[in-house]
Write an enzyme that holds these catalytic residues in place. Structure first.
Site, short mmCIF file in Angstrom:
data_model
loop_
_atom_site.label_atom_id
_atom_site.label_comp_id
_atom_site.label_asym_id
_atom_site.label_seq_id
_atom_site.Cartn_x
_atom_site.Cartn_y
_atom_site.Cartn_z
N TRP A 101 0.96 -1.07 -0.09
CA TRP A 101 -0.10 -0.08 -0.13
C TRP A 101 1.05 1.33 0.04
CZ3 TRP A 101 -4.24 -1.16 -2.00
CH2 TRP A 101 -4.85 -2.30 -1.86
N ASP A 168 -1.25 6.54 6.54
CA ASP A 168 -2.47 5.69 6.43
C ASP A 168 -2.53 4.73 7.55
OD1 ASP A 168 -4.07 3.67 5.51
OD2 ASP A 168 -2.63 3.27 3.48
N LYS A 192 -12.30 -1.32 7.58
CA LYS A 192 -11.41 -2.26 8.59
C LYS A 192 -12.07 -2.44 10.07
CE LYS A 192 -8.55 -2.56 5.00
NZ LYS A 192 -8.34 -3.57 4.10
#
Lengths: 354, 354
Positions: A101, A168, A192
């Site tokens: 990511w 992030d 999440k």
């Protein structure tokens, strides 16, 4: 049928009591005669949800007043572009690449402006005390928890003096406290620990707003969301509503410190089982960087993968195959997962024979 | 308490049977042991929803094979930028400005590249047979139904030979058939007739894809959504799920032709009441351009507005105040609204005395 244990990496498990509450009032929100998904975002009811959610987050994470809290759409990949679009201002983005990511965030930033990797690590986090930074860093970007690779920063990295950290926290948001003195921006896609997919939270120091690059879409302007209280246009009301219920659930369960303790307990159960049987299982992440929320591992004998998954599914375990890009296995343990889930999975790992 | 009639302009009313079905299986989607909002988008269950929804839309609207159907986030204001970002390629966007939303789309396009108004009308649609178009039009853009001003195109406008029409159908999507021979791109934000807020559908001719301007965010690339079957990243699963149920509901109710007939019937009830009492009510939209889905009007005596709203609320009517930018009143009549709603509102209008 056995009880189902949902180990999905995301969209992931949400607290059962939250889903039950949402189900109960789904046809008639608080006696208003309409579903929450049928209410204009300009009604008091919806505005009150956004206000409540904002204040819940401010309280849970002790977010200082100089930070704006707002909500956008478009998921992580959209933030990969919004971060440089709002912060670069002719300077260079410095990226700590620790997995899939953060690597994708760097590639996207290069489309928008100047950006480079200040560190690249595999299965570990970098030591930031002796990195060579770009000449003119606009910010230092890192992914606090790499969901695919299971690499989590044990503590925030160190940026050069005066350079804001951008984090992030999509997969570990609300799982532990955040040190705001170290951060300029924290953002998280919701799917999440926080809400159904389709919502992103951005928490940004006010003095960093207002620098959107010219020719960028106006909907990329973080300052617009801050100014319009997250409603420059119609927001995803349902996700905001669930997020507010989840935030209240976190508070009722003891707050983010409690979430942190539970995340440590849950993941320790699996890491113990992994470490006990290096003949069966392989995990390549350095111990200091092991994720508390995503536990990826491999079988020593990859030929047995399908058998392992089939055996796990018979036990009621679901969605624990590894990410398509790396294969293997991955057990995700978000806030809503009871300790019983990883306990059973650890038992299963101990009992399994190839 | 009287029955509630939800005349919200959006997020608006959804079919009650759809909401009931979603409520029923909200904790356990089709026996899989998890809510649909807890399922990874990479599961068969979620992929099947997107496939089903795509095929339902293709059938309902007779969308030819040369058109791609895909789903994005970010609402209308994001499409205002995505349209020029994907289609301009150094040319000029030609805009028909008929109200607030087409005007905002033009302003956004000017941030991205070259764009101009080919026509500006108030309370009517332009006659496109004798317009002076830009030298090098990339496309002709129009908003098929202006939600705030209640102006709807009775038929698609005429673009210069070989220039694609781009239509914003956010508020009248699925309310009538679409002539695909006239259009290059049709897009719609979902929160009126289609799904909860947080989803946008784009239907684009395949040969128009692939021209994203350099330096634009990769998530602005329509061709990426087409290639990745609407999953370049985690999509808003809940909205896709409801949209699929709504599409099936439209089919069961007789399809978009039936929706069109009902929209005409519903709106006719209100326009009749308005036309009967020009001493009480004012509507400034030309009859040929009267919207079938949003009926804005004013009281001749604006001092009585609060009384009118209070009296309507006592009857069970909700969310019928005009948009903040224009004031007055607005009754929105989307697909899910039974004929009984506007019938009662028309009765109320006839009975009301200032």
């Amino acid at each position: 049928m056995p009880q189902i244990w949902n180990f999905s990496a995301g969209p992931g498990m949400l607290p059962h009591s939250v889903l039950e509450a949402a189900q109960k009032e789904f046809l008639d929100y608080r006696g208003l005669g309409a579903s929450i998904v049928e209410m204009s975002h300009r009604t008091h009811a919806v505005e009150a949800i956004v206000e409540s959610l904002t204040e819940e987050l401010r309280g849970l994470l002790s977010i200082p007043e100089e930070f704006e809290i707002f909500f956008t759409q478009g998921g992580g990949r959209t933030q990969f572009a919004m971060v440089p679009a709002n912060l670069l201002r002719g300077k260079t983005g410095a990226y700590l690449v620790t997995g899939l990511w953060s690597a994708a965030a760097l590639e996207e930033a290069k489309r928008i402006g100047r950006a480079e990797a200040a560190a690249r690590t595999t299965g570990d986090v970098p030591d930031t005390s002796d990195l060579s930074w770009p000449e003119d860093p606009a910010y230092v970007y890192y992914c606090d928890n790499e969901t695919v690779h299971g690499v989590e920063f044990p503590a925030p990295p160190t940026a050069p003096e005066g350079v804001p950290l951008v984090a992030d926290m999509s997969s570990n948001f609300l799982t532990r406290p955040i040190d705001w003195s170290r951060h300029g921006v924290v953002w998280a896609a919701a799917q999440k620990n926080f809400a159904p997919a389709g919502l992103t939270v951005v928490i940004a120091r006010r003095d960093l707003l207002g620098g959107l690059l010219p020719h960028m879409p106006s909907m990329f302007d973080w300052s617009l969301y801050a100014r319009e209280k997250s409603m420059p246009n119609t927001p995803p009301v349902f996700q905001l509503y669930i997020a507010d219920l989840v935030a209240k659930w976190v508070r009722a369960e003891g707050g983010v410190e409690a979430m942190h303790r539970r995340a440590l307990e849950r993941s320790a159960l699996l890491y113990e089982a992994l470490d006990e049987r290096p003949d069966l299982y392989e995990t390549t992440v350095a111990k200091r960087a092991r994720s508390r929320v995503n536990v990826p591992f491999r079988l020593r004998d990859p030929e047995r993968l399908a058998d392992f998954i089939a055996a796990g599914e018979r036990e009621g375990f679901r969605q624990f195959a590894g990410h398509a890009s790396v294969g293997g296995l991955r057990v995700s343990l978000y806030n809503a997962m009871p300790l019983e889930g990883p306990r059973r999975f650890a038992e299963f790992m101990r009992a399994w024979r190839p």
